[in-house]
Scaffold this motif. Structure first.
Motif, PDB file in Angstrom:
ATOM      1  N   GLU A  86      13.477   1.766  -5.241  1.00 19.87           N
ATOM      2  CA  GLU A  86      13.027   1.730  -3.845  1.00 19.87           C
ATOM      3  C   GLU A  86      11.534   2.014  -3.739  1.00 19.87           C
ATOM      4  OE1 GLU A  86      14.690   1.058  -0.832  1.00 19.87           O
ATOM      5  OE2 GLU A  86      16.049   0.174  -2.296  1.00 19.87           O
TER       6      GLU A  86
ATOM      7  N   GLU B 229       8.171  -2.198   9.036  1.00 15.64           N
ATOM      8  CA  GLU B 229       9.494  -2.310   8.423  1.00 15.64           C
ATOM      9  C   GLU B 229       9.650  -1.333   7.265  1.00 15.64           C
ATOM     10  OE1 GLU B 229      12.263  -5.622   6.083  1.00 15.64           O
ATOM     11  OE2 GLU B 229      10.357  -6.204   6.992  1.00 15.64           O
ATOM     12  N   CYS B 230       8.597  -1.208   6.442  1.00 14.96           N
ATOM     13  CA  CYS B 230       8.637  -0.260   5.323  1.00 14.96           C
ATOM     14  C   CYS B 230       8.762   1.172   5.826  1.00 14.96           C
ATOM     15  CB  CYS B 230       7.380  -0.406   4.466  1.00 14.96           C
ATOM     16  SG  CYS B 230       7.314  -1.933   3.509  1.00 14.96           S
ATOM     17  N   SER B 231       8.074   1.471   6.933  1.00 15.52           N
ATOM     18  CA  SER B 231       8.128   2.818   7.496  1.00 15.52           C
ATOM     19  C   SER B 231       9.531   3.138   7.992  1.00 15.52           C
ATOM     20  CB  SER B 231       7.122   2.940   8.637  1.00 15.52           C
ATOM     21  OG  SER B 231       7.202   4.216   9.243  1.00 15.52           O
TER      22      SER B 231
ATOM     23  N   LEU C 255       5.087   2.687   0.954  1.00 11.89           N
ATOM     24  CA  LEU C 255       4.927   3.937   1.698  1.00 11.89           C
ATOM     25  C   LEU C 255       5.698   5.098   1.076  1.00 11.89           C
ATOM     26  CD1 LEU C 255       5.177   2.726   5.413  1.00 11.89           C
ATOM     27  CD2 LEU C 255       3.205   2.782   3.888  1.00 11.89           C
TER      28      LEU C 255
ATOM     29  N   PHE D 256       4.969  -5.773   8.355  1.00  8.66           N
ATOM     30  CA  PHE D 256       5.516  -5.381   7.057  1.00  8.66           C
ATOM     31  C   PHE D 256       5.512  -3.868   6.889  1.00  8.66           C
ATOM     32  CE2 PHE D 256       4.503  -4.243   2.615  1.00  8.66           C
ATOM     33  CZ  PHE D 256       5.700  -4.610   2.023  1.00  8.66           C
ATOM     34  N   VAL D 257       4.387  -3.236   7.266  1.00 11.17           N
ATOM     35  CA  VAL D 257       4.275  -1.784   7.147  1.00 11.17           C
ATOM     36  C   VAL D 257       5.259  -1.088   8.075  1.00 11.17           C
ATOM     37  CG1 VAL D 257       2.773   0.188   7.548  1.00 11.17           C
ATOM     38  CG2 VAL D 257       1.901  -1.811   6.338  1.00 11.17           C
TER      39      VAL D 257
ATOM     40  N   LYS E  24       9.533  -1.048  -4.377  1.00 12.38           N
ATOM     41  CA  LYS E  24       9.565  -2.056  -3.324  1.00 12.38           C
ATOM     42  C   LYS E  24       8.848  -1.614  -2.063  1.00 12.38           C
ATOM     43  CE  LYS E  24      14.064  -2.399  -3.337  1.00 12.38           C
ATOM     44  NZ  LYS E  24      15.455  -2.842  -3.021  1.00 12.38           N
ATOM     45  N   ASN E  25       8.767  -0.304  -1.839  1.00 13.13           N
ATOM     46  CA  ASN E  25       8.201   0.211  -0.590  1.00 13.13           C
ATOM     47  C   ASN E  25       6.903   0.959  -0.878  1.00 13.13           C
ATOM     48  OD1 ASN E  25       7.676   1.459   1.895  1.00 13.13           O
ATOM     49  ND2 ASN E  25       9.850   1.708   2.334  1.00 13.13           N
TER      50      ASN E  25
ATOM     51  N   ARG F 134      12.372   1.788   6.926  1.00 11.19           N
ATOM     52  CA  ARG F 134      13.255   1.941   5.771  1.00 11.19           C
ATOM     53  C   ARG F 134      13.040   3.286   5.085  1.00 11.19           C
ATOM     54  NH1 ARG F 134      11.665  -3.275   3.951  1.00 11.19           N
ATOM     55  NH2 ARG F 134      10.832  -2.277   2.078  1.00 11.19           N
ATOM     56  N   ALA F 135      11.773   3.698   4.982  1.00 11.96           N
ATOM     57  CA  ALA F 135      11.465   4.971   4.330  1.00 11.96           C
ATOM     58  C   ALA F 135      12.046   6.142   5.116  1.00 11.96           C
ATOM     59  CB  ALA F 135       9.959   5.125   4.169  1.00 11.96           C
TER      60      ALA F 135
END
Length: 453
Positions: free
Chosen positions: A42, A278-280, A48, A275-276, A45-46, A282-283
């Motif tokens: 993970e 979405e990553c935030s 952040l 994109f950021v 892929k992320n 998910r994190a």
């Protein structure tokens, strides 16, 4: 009645498994080792996410052998060894070839099994990774040119052929022998002489050359798999007699969110900001799921320790009958949640490190109708009775039933026989015959010891 379209309003209930809920369930049932691997993927892929250092956890005397601070971690030496895939990647990257062929070779190298063979059909690898057939075939050629010789083969004949070719020994006669290895396996040397066109002496020399080859060249990079039970929970007895239950901090990875990446994105770059964002999201979900996982494990562990408190003083004989459903009902959880929490998790105490499943045992009723006995405690008692039986008066299953009932344990003969067989203890007749030999006592003890392990 005429058929016609119409609008109706219906109220129904359904369980929707959101991606976040699926992730939380997935994390809950992971062991600490599986979780570490999942989080590493993970983090890749992320952008952040970051893995922070795990806090140091206090050790438990007599629980799990070496501590991490004992003269360095001996597992680090194993993990530092180069794997077959790493060894191949190092060779493939500087090879001459188009970027597509190099990429195909790297992907094919990752498909190899530990012994160095490609057992997945090349067409399947090509389709799965979206490769062109020509690039995949050229990539396989690069892999088969790597060290160790014979790696990348799709069967034994090809593996041996690659090694003989590197030794400049793959002449027509040798190729004919490789095509007829079944004859060699059957010992049909006369037929081998005929198909290879050589005499008996040459056949003997060729077979000697083949026996000197490595049929599994990748195994020289295979590391001996050492299964280490990493405790998820520590249980210890405090001076005042209470049980202390705490999570093993070393098995709880610290996942942090790094927002530096987000601050470097321009206001006009909408695609990057999406994109950021979405990553935030998910994190954040991942971090909350990890926190919930830790809380649930601790809550379930505390309840199990409360119900099995005698086990932490006397070991297996102190186990009480306990089911996952009973724990779930007490905590207001679903039984499947308790099953996921305890699957692949370990608890360490003064007696050793045990899987949580060891603490869930079925019940054997008491003769007087009092508190039931756990099946694990009954098995332990059967083992003790057998180990202490006189050499010339072995205890039959019927006699064991009588002795157990004398101790207040209501058990059937077939149950005694089932427990005895599951522990690897021979029947009374077999034990009597074994004890007639000098090493018999050790053999009987070894059978019972295997079940204890």
């Amino acid at each position: 009645m005429a058929l016609a379209p119409r609008i109706e309003i219906r109220q129904t209930q359904s369980l929707v498994m959101t991606p976040q809920l699926q992730q939380a369930i997935k994390l809950l049932q992971m062991s600490s080792i599986d979780l570490a691997g999942y989080l590493a993927a993970e983090v890749e892929k992320n952008p952040l996410l970051e893995l922070g250092p795990a806090p140091t956890a206090p050790g438990v005397t007599g629980a799990i052998g070496r501590r991490a601070d004992d003269d360095g971690d001996w597992l680090d030496g194993i993990a530092a060894n180069v794997t077959l895939h790493q060894h191949l990647h190092t060779q493939i990257r500087p090879m001459r070839g188009t970027p597509r062929v190099i990429e195909a070779a790297l992907l094919i190298a990752d498909e190899l099994e530990d012994d160095g063979y490609l057992r997945v059909p090349l067409a399947e690898v090509t389709a799965r990774h979206g490769l062109r057939a020509a690039d995949a075939l050229a990539g396989l050629t690069l892999v088969q040119a790597c060290d160790p010789s014979g790696v990348g083969a799709r069967d034994l004949r090809e593996c041996l052929s690659l090694q003989l070719r590197d030794q400049n020994r793959l002449d027509p006669a040798m190729q004919a022998m490789l095509d007829n290895l079944a004859l060699a396996a059957k010992g049909n040397l006369v037929e081998l002489e005929r198909v290879c066109g050589v005499d008996a002496e040459d056949v003997a020399d060729m077979l000697a050359e083949i026996r000197a080859l490595d049929p599994k060249p990748g195994l020289r990079f295979a590391q001996t798999r050492v299964e280490v039970a990493v405790p998820d929970v520590y249980v210890s007895r405090a001076p005042d007699g209470t049980l202390n239950v705490e999570l093993n901090a070393e098995s709880l990875p610290r996942v942090l969110m790094n927002n530096v990446y987000a601050t470097r994105i321009g206001k006009d770059d909408s695609e990057a900001r999406a994109f950021v964002s979405e990553c935030s999201t998910r994190a954040s979900w991942l971090i909350r799921s990890l926190e919930q996982r830790a809380r649930t494990i601790l809550k379930v562990a505390i309840e199990i320790a409360r119900r099995q408190d005698r086990f932490f003083d006397t070991g297996t004989p102190g186990l009480r009958p306990l089911t996952r459903r009973a724990v779930a009902e007490q905590l207001g959880l679903h039984e499947s949640t308790v099953s996921r929490v305890t699957a692949g998790k370990y608890v360490a105490c003064e007696h050793g490190c045990y899987e949580f499943s060891h603490l869930f045992v079925s019940a054997i009723q008491a003769v007087s109708g009092g508190e039931a006995y756990s099946s694990a405690a009954v098995q332990d008692r059967i083992r003790s009775l057998v180990e202490a039986e006189p050499a010339r008066r072995t205890l039959s299953d019927d006699k064991l039933v009588t002795l157990l009932k004398g101790e207040g344990i209501d058990i059937a003969r077939r149950t005694v026989a089932k427990y005895r067989e599951s522990m690897g203890i021979p029947s009374s007749v077999e034990r009597r015959r074994l004890r007639a030999r000098p090493s018999a006592t050790r053999e009987i003890a070894a059978g019972a010891g295997r079940s204890r392990d």
